[in-house]
Design an enzyme around this catalytic site. Structure first.
Site, PDB file in Angstrom:
ATOM      1  N   LYS A 112       0.825  -1.203   0.000  1.00  0.00           N
ATOM      2  CA  LYS A 112       0.000   0.000   0.000  1.00  0.00           C
ATOM      3  C   LYS A 112       0.868   1.267   0.000  1.00  0.00           C
ATOM      4  CE  LYS A 112      -4.051  -2.219   0.731  1.00  0.00           C
ATOM      5  NZ  LYS A 112      -3.564  -3.586   0.479  1.00  0.00           N
TER       6      LYS A 112
HETATM    7  C1  LIG Z   1      -4.008  -4.705  -0.217  1.00  0.00           C
HETATM    8  C2  LIG Z   1      -3.160  -5.943  -0.300  1.00  0.00           C
HETATM    9  C3  LIG Z   1      -3.346  -6.921  -1.290  1.00  0.00           C
HETATM   10  C4  LIG Z   1      -4.452  -6.832  -2.335  1.00  0.00           C
HETATM   11  O1  LIG Z   1      -4.256  -5.799  -3.256  1.00  0.00           O
HETATM   12  P1  LIG Z   1      -5.483  -5.268  -4.134  1.00  0.00           P
HETATM   13  O2  LIG Z   1      -4.965  -4.097  -4.864  1.00  0.00           O
HETATM   14  O3  LIG Z   1      -6.557  -4.905  -3.131  1.00  0.00           O
HETATM   15  O4  LIG Z   1      -5.907  -6.381  -5.009  1.00  0.00           O
HETATM   16  C5  LIG Z   1      -2.503  -8.017  -1.322  1.00  0.00           C
HETATM   17  N1  LIG Z   1      -1.536  -8.172  -0.398  1.00  0.00           N
HETATM   18  C6  LIG Z   1      -1.337  -7.269   0.594  1.00  0.00           C
HETATM   19  C7  LIG Z   1      -0.265  -7.515   1.590  1.00  0.00           C
HETATM   20  C8  LIG Z   1      -2.127  -6.124   0.674  1.00  0.00           C
HETATM   21  O5  LIG Z   1      -1.913  -5.229   1.655  1.00  0.00           O
END
Ligand SMILES: *Cc1c(COP(=O)(O)O)cnc(C)c1O
Length: 493
Positions: A112
């Site tokens: 993120k």
């Molecule tokens: C948010 C997240 C995901 C999923 O990503 P999306 O963009 O929502 O598909 C996968 N792995 C981790 C560790 C995340 O924080």
């Protein structure tokens, strides 16, 4: 370049307006009217640049109101020593046909950060471009990771304040501590006596309260969100797909023009959608592999064209993928179908009966570019163990889901194509599950697991995680659900 809504009911807006609004007035998501096209020379040029330079080039194609100098300043501030790798998103080459793109070298050790370190700066620049003088007040309800990443992103960004609500008993010990120790003069963290839905409902009510908005306006504030559906979060994610490709070229494994597949551990469909944009821009991508855990709505959707969220919800060891409604899929459907009314219809069916079936043409279009697969918790842990034993490489539970799905597809097809796996979290962020996968017996919980995993593997933990136990706790307040507006009012005085 203009941005249009996926539901056709709103006027087109500029990039900065799309970033300020987040969601379109008709409830749809903003997408660029056309996808910018690149050629091999563009990729060759990127290969000579560092991550910040690549970000300027790629984002510049989408954010025309931002000058090159402006984007360069934003990229420098966003992707500097707040990342613990000079490469920002380093490519780890596992073997001749498999590379892992590590997207977790930022301040919260999860992917993120790739978007949330830059999005606040894109937002404040957008506000200035549109003559906004009030303070943008970001409200977030979080089940864990997003809250911390948003706090780190908005921390001490001029012209903003951020307040995060989390469910009092609904986040892990590490997540709670990460948020309670948050630094910055413009931040607030408050627990809510309830579950994640209660916190989210409370935040939505505050956003919808016009009288409250008027009070805040008089004080010089307006409310805004840092949602994953904001274009300002999606666009920065396109960059790292180009970056991975260039790094593999620079490592000598592929040549510009060679096709690679992408394998992405998926929740809300934001990460993989950014990969699709990169492909449609002209990055040589074969197919996109959408990897899910036991919450395999997307696997079924790609196989059958039926999206059905009426199914048991599983709590897994890859919690950031425990999602039954993947919001960003709406963008893909709109871009493939080119028909906002159709998408509007599907989304109405989804919010009504929890299910929709796309037509034959759309199903084929999805299948032409995407493959899907899922992996159980047991298989995910086995994969972590296998890679550690066979390659000495440690991955977290989310990344392991993708790795296992890729392995299954390769076995089924009896063929191996060069593939980049997106690695979305540091293994130290999910220390308990990773230790278990390695066969370690532990009685530790919370932050102590970070040291334990470090001792067991001999690998150093990311600094923000290993230093957590020694940080000062700043936020201990909790409120009842009905007192959330009062808490916001206290913060925004
Ligand atoms: C948010 C997240 C995901 C999923 O990503 P999306 O963009 O929502 O598909 C996968 N792995 C981790 C560790 C995340 O924080």
């Amino acid at each position: 370049m203009r941005y249009v809504s996926t539901r056709n009911g709103s006027e087109a807006v500029s990039a900065s307006q799309a970033i300020i609004r987040g969601i379109a007035p008709d409830g749809g998501l903003y997408v660029p009217e056309t996808i910018p096209q690149i050629d091999e020379a563009f990729i060759r040029g990127l290969c000579l640049l560092n991550y910040r330079g690549r970000a300027v080039e790629v984002l510049g194609l989408y954010l025309e109101e931002f000058s090159g100098n402006e984007l360069a300043a934003i990229a420098d501030a966003s992707y500097g020593d707040n990342f613990d790798s000079e490469a920002v998103a380093p490519l780890h080459i596992l073997d001749g046909d498999t590379a892992v793109l590590e997207l977790w070298h930022g301040p919260t050790s999860a992917f993120k950060d790739m978007a949330l370190q830059i999005m606040p700066r894109l937002l404040t620049a957008s506000l200035r471009k549109n003559g906004e003088t009030r303070t943008a007040s970001i409200l977030v309800a979080t089940s864990g990771d997003t809250g911390k990443a948003a706090l780190e992103g908005f921390k001490d960004v001029p012209g903003t304040k951020i307040m995060v609500f989390y469910p009092r008993d609904g986040v892990s010990q590490v997540q709670k501590l990460q948020m309670a120790t948050q630094e910055g003069d413009n931040v607030n963290v408050t627990a809510v006596d309830g579950n994640f839905d209660d916190a989210q409902t409370g935040v939505k009510r505050i956003f919808a309260d016009r009288d409250f908005a008027r009070v805040l306006d008089e004080r010089g504030y307006f409310l805004s969100s840092a949602n994953s559906i904001n274009w300002g979060r999606l666009a920065p994610q396109i960059v790292y797909y180009f970056s991975a490709y260039c790094d593999w070229v620079n490592a000598g494994r592929i040549q510009v023009g060679d096709m690679v597949d992408l394998c992405v551990p998926t929740g809300n469909f934001g990460d993989i959608l950014a990969g699709w944009y990169a492909k449609r821009m002209g990055l040589p991508v074969g197919r996109l592999i959408c990897a899910s855990n036991d919450n395999n709505v997307l696997t079924d959707f790609i196989a059958t064209g039926v999206y059905d969220k009426n199914r048991p919800f599983h709590l897994t060891s890859s919690p950031s993928m425990d999602i039954l409604v993947s919001s960003n899929l709406e963008r893909l459907l709109y871009c493939l179908a080119g028909d906002g009314e159709k998408v509007d219809g599907y989304m109405r069916e989804l919010s009504g009966g929890g299910r929709y079936a796309v037509d034959e043409a759309l199903r084929r279009a999805v299948q032409a570019e995407f493959a899907g697969g899922y992996c159980t918790d047991a298989d995910c842990k086995a994969e972590i163990g296998r890679l550690w034993r066979e390659k000495g490489y440690l991955m977290d539970t989310h990344t392991a889901v993708a790795s296992r799905v890729l392995a299954d597809i390769r076995e089924k097809e009896g063929a191996v194509r060069p593939t980049v796996i997106m690695s979305t979290a540091s293994p130290f962020k999910f220390g308990g599950a990773v230790l278990e996968a390695l066969g370690a017996v532990t009685s530790e919980t919370g932050p102590a697991l970070v040291e334990e995993l470090s001792a067991f593997t001999g690998l150093a933990a990311p600094k923000p995680l290993s230093g957590l136990g020694g940080k000062m706790v700043r936020f201990t307040r909790w409120v009842a659900r009905e007192d959330m507006p009062a808490a916001v009012s206290d913060f925004l005085t």
